[in-house]
Design a protein around this motif. Structure first.
Motif, PDB file in Angstrom:
ATOM      1  N   VAL A 158       0.792  -1.052   0.203  1.00 13.27           N
ATOM      2  CA  VAL A 158      -0.048  -0.043   0.065  1.00 13.27           C
ATOM      3  C   VAL A 158       0.899   1.147   0.116  1.00 13.27           C
ATOM      4  N   THR A 159       1.570   1.238   0.856  1.00 18.51           N
ATOM      5  CA  THR A 159       2.670   2.439   0.885  1.00 18.51           C
ATOM      6  C   THR A 159       3.545   2.732  -0.477  1.00 18.51           C
ATOM      7  N   ASP A 160       3.789   1.596  -1.059  1.00 17.05           N
ATOM      8  CA  ASP A 160       4.506   1.817  -2.279  1.00 17.05           C
ATOM      9  C   ASP A 160       3.690   2.384  -3.450  1.00 17.05           C
ATOM     10  N   ASN A 161       2.522   1.535  -3.270  1.00 10.01           N
ATOM     11  CA  ASN A 161       1.394   2.020  -4.370  1.00 10.01           C
ATOM     12  C   ASN A 161       1.272   3.667  -4.479  1.00 10.01           C
ATOM     13  N   VAL A 162       1.203   4.034  -3.139  1.00  7.29           N
ATOM     14  CA  VAL A 162       0.925   5.561  -3.003  1.00  7.29           C
ATOM     15  C   VAL A 162       2.450   6.292  -3.377  1.00  7.29           C
ATOM     16  N   ALA A 163       3.485   5.980  -2.640  1.00  5.43           N
ATOM     17  CA  ALA A 163       4.771   6.399  -3.011  1.00  5.43           C
ATOM     18  C   ALA A 163       5.230   6.584  -4.392  1.00  5.43           C
ATOM     19  N   LEU A 164       4.739   5.573  -5.391  1.00  4.88           N
ATOM     20  CA  LEU A 164       5.406   5.474  -6.644  1.00  4.88           C
ATOM     21  C   LEU A 164       5.266   6.889  -7.307  1.00  4.88           C
ATOM     22  N   LEU A 165       4.387   7.518  -7.187  1.00  2.00           N
ATOM     23  CA  LEU A 165       4.114   8.768  -7.943  1.00  2.00           C
ATOM     24  C   LEU A 165       5.175   9.820  -7.570  1.00  2.00           C
ATOM     25  N   PRO A 166       5.309  10.207  -6.207  1.00  2.34           N
ATOM     26  CA  PRO A 166       6.473  11.137  -5.679  1.00  2.34           C
ATOM     27  C   PRO A 166       7.924  10.680  -6.183  1.00  2.34           C
ATOM     28  N   MET A 167       8.047   9.199  -6.136  1.00  2.50           N
ATOM     29  CA  MET A 167       9.436   8.619  -6.676  1.00  2.50           C
ATOM     30  C   MET A 167       9.438   8.877  -8.120  1.00  2.50           C
ATOM     31  N   LEU A 168       8.492   8.621  -8.809  1.00  2.00           N
ATOM     32  CA  LEU A 168       8.480   9.035 -10.038  1.00  2.00           C
ATOM     33  C   LEU A 168       8.844  10.538 -10.627  1.00  2.00           C
ATOM     34  N   ALA A 169       8.496  11.231  -9.776  1.00  4.88           N
ATOM     35  CA  ALA A 169       8.787  12.807  -9.893  1.00  4.88           C
ATOM     36  C   ALA A 169      10.082  12.838  -9.397  1.00  4.88           C
ATOM     37  N   GLY A 170      10.764  12.208  -8.788  1.00  5.53           N
ATOM     38  CA  GLY A 170      12.212  12.215  -8.400  1.00  5.53           C
ATOM     39  C   GLY A 170      12.451  12.481  -7.118  1.00  5.53           C
ATOM     40  N   LYS A 171      11.482  12.064  -6.116  1.00  6.05           N
ATOM     41  CA  LYS A 171      11.582  12.231  -4.582  1.00  6.05           C
ATOM     42  C   LYS A 171      12.429  10.918  -4.099  1.00  6.05           C
ATOM     43  N   SER A 172      13.014  11.044  -2.955  1.00  5.82           N
ATOM     44  CA  SER A 172      13.871   9.750  -2.686  1.00  5.82           C
ATOM     45  C   SER A 172      12.644   8.853  -2.177  1.00  5.82           C
ATOM     46  N   ASN A 173      13.096   7.467  -2.153  1.00  6.82           N
ATOM     47  CA  ASN A 173      12.433   6.675  -1.654  1.00  6.82           C
ATOM     48  C   ASN A 173      11.644   6.812  -0.101  1.00  6.82           C
ATOM     49  N   ALA A 174      12.801   7.252   0.580  1.00 10.35           N
ATOM     50  CA  ALA A 174      12.457   7.641   2.368  1.00 10.35           C
ATOM     51  C   ALA A 174      11.192   8.716   2.281  1.00 10.35           C
ATOM     52  N   VAL A 175      11.554   9.639   1.556  1.00  3.61           N
ATOM     53  CA  VAL A 175      10.710  10.874   1.635  1.00  3.61           C
ATOM     54  C   VAL A 175       9.288  10.397   1.123  1.00  3.61           C
ATOM     55  N   ALA A 176       9.347  10.019  -0.035  1.00  7.16           N
ATOM     56  CA  ALA A 176       8.164   9.418  -0.929  1.00  7.16           C
ATOM     57  C   ALA A 176       7.309   8.463   0.115  1.00  7.16           C
ATOM     58  N   ARG A 177       8.010   7.723   0.846  1.00  8.41           N
ATOM     59  CA  ARG A 177       7.176   6.660   1.676  1.00  8.41           C
ATOM     60  C   ARG A 177       6.820   7.353   2.900  1.00  8.41           C
ATOM     61  N   LYS A 178       7.557   8.401   3.357  1.00  2.00           N
ATOM     62  CA  LYS A 178       7.014   9.248   4.696  1.00  2.00           C
ATOM     63  C   LYS A 178       5.614   9.991   4.225  1.00  2.00           C
ATOM     64  N   GLU A 179       5.941  10.650   3.047  1.00  2.00           N
ATOM     65  CA  GLU A 179       4.677  11.322   2.688  1.00  2.00           C
ATOM     66  C   GLU A 179       3.605  10.397   2.413  1.00  2.00           C
ATOM     67  N   ALA A 180       3.810   9.427   1.846  1.00  2.00           N
ATOM     68  CA  ALA A 180       2.497   8.300   1.483  1.00  2.00           C
ATOM     69  C   ALA A 180       2.123   7.752   2.843  1.00  2.00           C
ATOM     70  N   ARG A 181       2.844   7.635   3.772  1.00  3.68           N
ATOM     71  CA  ARG A 181       2.278   6.882   5.087  1.00  3.68           C
ATOM     72  C   ARG A 181       1.390   8.144   5.854  1.00  3.68           C
ATOM     73  N   ASP A 182       2.093   9.298   5.982  1.00  7.01           N
ATOM     74  CA  ASP A 182       1.164  10.530   6.169  1.00  7.01           C
ATOM     75  C   ASP A 182      -0.265  10.677   5.742  1.00  7.01           C
ATOM     76  N   LEU A 183      -0.149  10.336   4.429  1.00 12.40           N
ATOM     77  CA  LEU A 183      -1.410  10.789   3.676  1.00 12.40           C
ATOM     78  C   LEU A 183      -2.402   9.416   3.895  1.00 12.40           C
ATOM     79  N   LEU A 184      -1.819   8.229   3.896  1.00  9.14           N
ATOM     80  CA  LEU A 184      -2.658   7.122   4.264  1.00  9.14           C
ATOM     81  C   LEU A 184      -3.151   7.208   5.611  1.00  9.14           C
ATOM     82  N   GLY A 185      -2.482   7.814   6.601  1.00 12.39           N
ATOM     83  CA  GLY A 185      -3.124   8.070   7.849  1.00 12.39           C
ATOM     84  C   GLY A 185      -4.074   9.042   7.924  1.00 12.39           C
ATOM     85  N   ALA A 186      -4.019  10.089   6.876  1.00 17.73           N
ATOM     86  CA  ALA A 186      -4.967  11.173   6.848  1.00 17.73           C
ATOM     87  C   ALA A 186      -6.477  10.603   6.581  1.00 17.73           C
TER      88      ALA A 186
END
Lengths: 400, 238
Positions: B105-133
């Motif tokens: 689930v995390t990587d499904n969401v984090a894939l887009l920021p990763m494609l946009a050039g963000k690091s895996n760690a940053v993208a995953r943190k953003e994804a987890r935060d949004l999934l929480g929301a």
């Protein structure tokens, strides 16, 4: 960026691994076929190495003694021995035959070698057990591949021989183990006629007025004596003195003895390029067919895997995944399949090689070449799937 | 109208001559930032074609389209890198969630920021935060196949929102859901539109959710008519 290929593989790793194992068995067969060819070449080279000869003197205008029949008088070696540049010369006979061993027949190459002095060309080398032949008759040295043991008695034609020594990797170009006899015993085995043939021959001589003139029995006696002689050899093996040039000595023997002479390089060419050429071509055909089959299988598997993910690929493209990322994902999966296949194939080929009836030589260089060939095949095989993936319209992710 | 989506006289014709099919005959739409509007219409009316044009998947024949303050199509002129445009400006929610089955689930969401050039760690943190929301944070490590339909749709919404696009296009996002869950999803989209200042267009046939829209566009024969929900009963095909 995460590895999409790696995640996809991990997601369905069981199916992927099983596919890789299946491909690996096919690659194992391919590697084994290459190993069979290498084994044939190695057998041929071992045959030449083990003869310890620098030159092979054979019957004029023949490719003997391994590729064609060759007969020359045993005493041909004496004038050759006297020539400049020749260190040693010894007659040798070769005869491939089936001999009984227990309930089974064993195909061997019977080699007759001069045992008069140690180190003469043609004698058995690489003794791993027992001793050399020291008696004039009825002793033999066998290669371990024959399955004979020291003390075994084997029958060659009419006589029994006791195995006194065992060698390793002493085989014919066809991979048959060698059975060494003294030259006299081997000549008898090769040239001696059976009793019925001798009787029929004597009757023909007695009935012939030319060979048995009335009142002169000495003529027929002489003819019989000549015909019962077994002093032919198939080749004279020659070792050269230090600093002697093989081509020069060979040219001198050709000129003065009117015999055909082959150097090591020429003999190797006869064995590899002529004797096993057809087998090599056959194996090469198998290799080509197996490579095509492997490529077709990889292409089919990767294509099927890709087609099964069309919707996901459409979504990936819609959300902005680059074509090269998707192509790389498919290529990585194809290469991964090739890698698993190669490792499984290499292990399988190594495990089953000893059970092949013929020597299978798996060279590291062939493995490296095989690895790159597999990777190339997988790359080419993935092209179809990549094309299909790149044609996917991102609009497919949206209904309507 | 605040910067959101502006569609002016968009025409889309498939084919030419006698066989030409006029899917869109001059569509006009405007959706403000933070607004959720519905798009309804019978099958074959041009809803999906409009969505594909707006999603930069197909090119209109003519007209003008603007997302935020950026013109993406103007009578033949278009943005060159449509892939980056879709990645950065548009979020998609589909009828089915269409999560990538081999990513958690995390990587499904984090894939887009990763494609946009963000690091895996940053993208995953953003994804987890949004999934929480979105109240699916506890399922962050699960695979899509382990989620319920409602959870999958929330993850799909998170994926659409993760890059904070000015526009989200939702193609019948409540179709596979029952009434309660459908309303919950629409409520969630309304909240997200407000929270992230995003303009959302929801294409739907779902009568349950139609009354929840403040504004509604009805598309018929390739043309849009703005309607007020409740003022008239929109014609929804079976």
């Amino acid at each position: 960026m995460i590895s999409l290929a790696g995640r996809d593989i991990l997601h369905g790793w069981g199916k992927y691994m099983l596919t890789g194992v299946g491909l690996g068995l096919l690659i194992g067969v391919t590697l084994s076929m290459a190993g069979v060819y290498r084994g044939m070449v190695d057998d041929a080279q071992a045959l030449l190495d083990n003869s310890q000869a620098d030159l092979w003197v054979v019957q004029k205008d023949t490719l003997g003694p391994y590729a064609e029949p060759s007969n020359l008088a045993e005493d041909s070696e004496r004038p050759i021995q006297a020539m400049r540049g020749v260190a040693q010369a010894a007659g040798v006979t070769y005869l491939t035959m089936q001999i009984a061993h227990g309930d089974e027949d064993v195909r061997v190459m019977v080699v007759g070698a001069e045992m008069g002095a140690p180190g003469l060309p043609g004698q058995p080398t690489h003794l791993v057990a027992g001793r050399h032949i020291v008696r004039g008759h009825y002793e033999a040295v066998a290669d371990v591949k024959s399955g004979f043991a020291i003390g075994d008695r084997v029958k060659v034609r009419r006589n029994f021989y006791t195995i006194v020594g065992l060698t390793s990797r002493m085989v014919s170009s066809g991979g048959d183990p060698m059975l060494f006899l003294s030259l006299k015993d081997a000549q008898a085995a090769q040239f001696q006629k059976d009793s019925d043939a001798i009787l029929r021959q004597r009757a023909r001589i007695a009935a012939s007025p030319q060979l048995n003139p009335p009142g002169n029995p000495a003529v027929s006696q002489a003819v019989k004596a000549v015909q019962s002689e077994n002093n032919n050899v198939n080749a004279v093996l020659v070792t050269l003195s230090p600093n002697a040039q093989p081509d020069e000595v060979a040219a001198a023997i050709r000129r003065w003895q009117r015999l055909t002479v082959y150097t090591r390089a020429q003999m190797e060419e006869i064995l590899v390029d002529k004797l096993i050429a057809n087998s090599a071509r056959q194996i090469a055909m198998f290799l080509v067919i197996l490579s095509i089959v492997s490529a077709a299988i990889v292409a089919f598997i990767i294509y099927t895997m890709t087609i099964g993910k069309i919707r996901e690929i459409a979504v990936l493209k819609l959300i902005g995944t680059r074509d090269r990322t998707i192509a790389w994902m498919i290529l990585q999966q194809a290469l991964g399949l090739g890698l698993i296949g190669f490792v499984v194939g290499k292990i399988a080929a190594s495990l089953w090689a000893p059970f092949f009836p013929k020597y299978v030589l798996l060279l590291p260089a062939d493995s490296i070449r095989g690895f790159f060939a597999v990777m190339l095949i997988c790359t080419l095989a993935s092209v179809l799937a990549i094309q299909a993936a790149l044609k996917v319209d991102p609009a497919e992710a949206i209904g309507g | 109208m605040a910067d959101g989506i502006l569609i002016e006289n968009v025409v889309k014709t498939y084919g030419s001559g006698d066989t030409a099919v006029h899917a869109l005959r001059g569509v006009d739409m405007a959706v403000a930032k933070g607004e959720v509007v519905g798009l309804i219409g019978p099958s074959g009316s041009g809803k999906s074609t409009l969505l594909k044009c707006l999603g930069a998947v197909i090119e209109p024949t003519s007209g003008r389209m603007t997302i935020g303050d950026r013109c993406i199509y103007d009578n033949g002129w278009k943005v060159r890198d449509l892939r980056a445009l879709r990645r950065d400006l548009i979020g998609f929610i589909f009828q089915a969630p269409y999560l990538i089955p081999f990513l958690d689930v995390t990587d499904n969401v984090a894939l887009l920021p990763m494609l946009a050039g963000k690091s895996n760690a940053v993208a995953r943190k953003e994804a987890r935060d949004l999934l929480g929301a979105l109240d699916v944070g506890h399922r962050a490590a699960a695979m899509p196949s382990q989620l319920s339909g409602g959870e999958q749709q929330r993850v799909a919404i998170a994926r659409a929102l993760i890059n904070r696009p000015p526009v989200i296009l939702a193609d019948e996002p409540t179709a596979p859901l029952d009434g309660q869950r459908a309303l919950a999803v629409v409520g969630l989209l309304n909240d997200m539109a407000q929270q992230f200042d995003t303009a959302i267009i929801i294409v739907t046939h779902d009568e349950k959710i139609i009354p929840t829209f403040k504004r509604l566009y009805n598309i018929r024969d390739g043309r849009t008519v703005e309607e007020v929900p409740g003022a008239s009963v929109p014609e929804v095909p079976a």
